[in-house]
Design an enzyme around this catalytic site. Structure first.
Site, PDB file in Angstrom:
ATOM      1  N   ASP A 273       0.873  -1.166   0.000  1.00 22.53           N
ATOM      2  CA  ASP A 273       0.000   0.000   0.000  1.00 22.53           C
ATOM      3  C   ASP A 273       0.918   1.226   0.000  1.00 22.53           C
ATOM      4  O   ASP A 273       2.103   1.144   0.360  1.00 22.53           O
ATOM      5  CB  ASP A 273      -0.958   0.007   1.205  1.00 22.53           C
ATOM      6  CG  ASP A 273      -2.155   0.937   0.937  1.00 22.53           C
ATOM      7  OD1 ASP A 273      -2.075   1.762   0.000  1.00 22.53           O
ATOM      8  OD2 ASP A 273      -3.164   0.834   1.654  1.00 22.53           O
TER       9      ASP A 273
HETATM   10  C1  BGC Z   1      -4.923   3.398  -0.113  1.00 19.66           C
HETATM   11  C2  BGC Z   1      -5.021   2.387  -1.248  1.00 19.66           C
HETATM   12  C3  BGC Z   1      -4.848   3.097  -2.550  1.00 19.66           C
HETATM   13  C4  BGC Z   1      -3.514   3.813  -2.548  1.00 19.66           C
HETATM   14  C5  BGC Z   1      -3.212   4.563  -3.823  1.00 19.66           C
HETATM   15  C6  BGC Z   1      -3.663   4.234  -0.205  1.00 19.66           C
HETATM   16  O1  BGC Z   1      -3.725   5.269   0.694  1.00 19.66           O
HETATM   17  O2  BGC Z   1      -4.957   2.720   1.126  1.00 19.66           O
HETATM   18  O3  BGC Z   1      -6.251   1.731  -1.196  1.00 19.66           O
HETATM   19  O4  BGC Z   1      -4.934   2.172  -3.598  1.00 19.66           O
HETATM   20  O5  BGC Z   1      -3.512   4.760  -1.498  1.00 19.66           O
HETATM   21  O6  BGC Z   1      -4.031   5.667  -3.949  1.00 19.66           O
END
Ligand code: BGC
Length: 733
Positions: A273
């Site tokens: 993530d």
């Molecule tokens: C989120 C993800 C997301 C990623 C990219 C993170 O903060 O938890 O779900 O895909 O950001 O935007």
């Protein structure tokens, strides 16, 4: 003579069947063989590419080069890898190295309903359509990886991101996620199922350490991920922000190496993530393949701004010094190359398409099938749209955009029909008067009072009131990064609804939310409709349900407790939710959602699987094919369903199973099968639901494996978890 004739017919057909089966077998094995051949050919190509890459090039492929891409190797034609959120539409383009939008003009898309709505349809075929449409949009936008779907289990109604997930039941989430993945990936775009695992709250998400039993892990929190990987064959997966047993999930030995890559034989890519990577050694050894979102050196004029990533320079140093074997790096790069052969290097992938009629139809269908009718006293709904009624529409959510906000899943929709607009279109003969009633903006006490006064005065004179409120995607509501702070509706909506209901007995509350909320006014209003974040077609879908053009058929994918402490995670206090700042203990163990309500006899406000329609159904002849089964058998439950009302409608028959006198802790019952069917008015259908006996297994911590307990079970058949028409005893021998 007749007997002879029958024998000769059956001989002939037997031969035909035999020939056909051999033919089918040949085709399938040829297909399997050719798939294997393709796999082999790709593996050979990957092995040869690996030998041509320098260590530096390989390292660069294992971390970001911008906010949403990782680098390729231009001299060899290895492409960059482009990713995008997810999960209910393709996010607008962002700047290369910061979180601002790039303000392109060609990145408007179709916003599909959020995943709680998709789960509420209980319709796997619709999930496939959803995936297909979404995949086509992702492909058109030149994305290789779609950052979704999300399948974290709904543990508490306070979790800010529940709206991005598929509810509280592992069987429902598993059943719905697989066709979504197949649909997306058929466009040559990888899904990236997230957030693996145990990211069940936003509070302290970056560091909270989740302690949970092996049983709850395997029975509740992992099944949807397992289905996504094994049955869905998702080509990538995203690690979660939180820790599990002391290690961050983005580089977690148990989750990524032991379970995902060893047990489930995952051959795709683990992506962190964004900003979820915290340690070089753990990233190297504990299963992470691509590190995303770790801040760069912030000097983008430099050639390698992301070198300071954990899988950047320090990884390179360790390889060069011989501290880390190059084969570990090669394994990551081979996975990335395999992902490319499945996506960007797949010459057969289609071009994709965007904002077309088919996509808005899918969005509309999912939205209408996901809306849940919770209460309909005196059959107030549907409201006849041919009459010239005065309709008061009250509430901020009637006009507020719900495709924006909420965090990373926010969208730039080409088109978003608000509920008010949808109602105006569908109730052309009515006199519609709109009043805000409350506001999410900072208002003075006097302004707030005026809003309320105006709303009540129009409610007084109207024939019917549609109150359209709920949560929105503001911070600390249904939004990433923070949980909700309380279970009530915000902005004094509870009080407003009560005041409206006092002056107008025909009050319909339409809740827009991705979470359960408390309903102190439940008995004072006539009808309640649970709508979700419905995307581009929101207003059309809501209006179609309110005027009866569509007969509602959604079922709740999670329980609505009466009060927060009735929810299992909250029952056990702070250490259970939100934790002590460092650690939290999932003390309710396997008793999540309706499993808790059922087992502890705590009546919810509205139960899992519940949802009304404008018609009525009667279940009869509910039987199992046998009384006893062995552990490799299949249980067949059949029943007749009659539409006893005046309109065509859809019903979801649900089959739950519970173990009597188990030697281990059990929920009273667990969902093991369901079927949604459409039946014409007066029509009668027979349905069959099959359950493999091995699906009744519990996760036995003593043997670290699944175990089918022998003995007596009860099969519960009904149309919601709290409306069981028949219990059938069976025995597993
Ligand atoms: C989120 C993800 C997301 C990623 C990219 C993170 O903060 O938890 O779900 O895909 O950001 O935007």
């Amino acid at each position: 003579m007749i007997v002879n004739y029958m024998i000769s017919i059956s001989k002939k057909s037997l031969i035909k069947i035999l020939i056909l089966s051999v033919f089918i077998l040949c085709i399938t094995s040829l297909k399997a063989q050719s798939l294997n051949e393709i796999d082999k050919a790709i593996t050979i190509k990957i092995d040869s590419i690996i030998t041509l890459l320098t260590v530096e090039e390989k390292i660069a492929m294992c971390h970001a080069q911008s906010k949403f891409s990782s680098t390729g190797v231009p001299r060899l034609g290895v492409p960059e890898l482009w990713m995008s959120d997810g999960p209910h539409g393709i996010r607008a383009e962002m700047n290369w190295d910061n979180w601002n939008y790039a303000n392109w003009t060609n990145d408007y898309i179709t916003a599909f309903p959020a995943l709680t709505c998709l789960a509420a349809t209980f319709n796997p075929a619709l999930s496939k359509d959803y995936g297909v449409s979404l995949g086509e949009e992702a492909r058109y936008r030149k994305k290789d990886v779609l950052l979704g779907p999300g399948v974290n289990i709904y543990r508490t109604p306070l979790n800010g991101r529940n709206f991005e997930y598929m509810g509280e039941d592992p069987f429902l989430a598993s059943t719905m996620v697989v066709p979504y993945i197949h649909g997306v990936q058929q466009s040559g775009v990888a899904t990236c199922v997230k957030h693996y695992a145990l990211n069940n709250q936003e509070h302290s998400r970056g560091h909270i350490n989740v302690e949970v039993s092996d049983r709850a892990l395997h029975e509740i929190y992992l099944p949807a991920f397992k289905a996504a990987i094994i049955d869905g064959e998702s080509w990538s997966i995203m690690g979660a922000y939180n820790k599990f047993r002391g290690e961050h999930c983005c580089h977690n030995q148990i989750l990524l190496n032991d379970i995902l890559k060893d047990k489930w034989r995952f051959d795709g890519v683990v992506i962190s993530d964004w900003g979820g990577t915290h340690d070089t050694d753990q990233s190297i050894y504990n299963g992470l393949d691509i590190e995303m979102g770790t801040p760069s050196n912030n000097n983008i004029s430099k050639r390698f701004p992301y070198n300071n990533n954990f899988l950047g320079q320090s990884f390179l140093d360790k390889i060069i010094s011989g501290q880390v074997k190059e084969s570990i790096l090669d394994d990551k790069v081979k996975r990335i190359l395999r992902l490319m052969y499945r996506t960007s290097l797949n010459k057969d992938r289609p071009f994709g398409s965007i904002n077309n009629k088919a996509h808005s139809n899918t969005a509309y269908k999912v939205a209408t099938e996901g809306i849940v009718l919770l209460k309909n006293k005196n059959t107030l709904l549907p409201i006849d749209n041919s009459s010239d009624l005065t309709i008061a529409v009250i509430g901020e959510n009637a006009t507020k955009s719900m495709t924006t906000g909420g965090g990373s899943s926010e969208l730039k929709a080409a088109n978003e029909v608000s509920p008010l607009k949808g109602l105006r279109k569908r109730f052309k003969n009515a006199n519609i008067i709109y009043s805000l009633g409350y506001s999410s903006e900072n208002k003075t006490k006097k302004d707030k009072l005026n809003l309320k006064k105006e709303a009540i005065s129009i409610a007084k004179t109207a024939d019917v009131v549609f109150f359209i409120g709920g949560l929105n995607k503001n911070n600390s509501q249904d939004s990433e990064g923070a949980d909700r702070q309380h279970y009530n509706l915000p902005y004094n909506q509870d009080e407003l609804i009560e005041s409206i209901a006092k002056v107008n007995k025909n009050t319909v509350v339409v809740l827009i939310s991705g979470n359960a909320v408390s309903m102190p006014w439940r008995n004072k209003v006539m009808s309640i409709v649970q709508s979700w974040y419905l995307g581009s077609e929101a207003g059309n879908a809501i209006a179609s349900v309110l005027n009866g053009e569509v007969n509602p058929s959604g079922k709740l994918p999670f329980s609505f407790p009466k009060k927060l402490s009735d929810n299992a995670a909250h029952f056990y206090g702070k250490l259970s939710y939100p934790g002590n700042g460092e650690t939290q203990y999932y003390k309710e163990d396997i008793l999540v959602g309706y499993r808790w309500h059922d087992t502890k006899s705590i009546k919810p406000e509205f139960a899992f699987g519940y949802g009304m329609t404008y018609t009525s159904f009667k279940l009869s002849n509910i039987i199992s094919d046998k009384k006893t089964y062995n552990s490799v058998g299949t249980i067949k439950i059949s029943c007749k369903v009659k539409n006893t009302g005046d309109v065509t409608g859809k019903e979801v028959i649900q089959v739950y199973v519970g173990k009597k006198n188990s030697k281990v802790k059990r929920a009273l019952k667990e969902l093991k099968g369901f079927k949604k069917i459409s039946i014409l008015k007066g029509g009668l259908e027979k349905i069959e639901i099959k359950i493999a006996v091995d699906k009744l297994a519990f996760y036995d911590e003593k043997i670290s494996d699944w175990n089918v307990e022998k003995g007596d079970y009860i099969i519960y058949v009904g149309n919601s978890s709290d409306n069981i028409s028949k219990q059938i005893p069976i025995t597993i021998i």
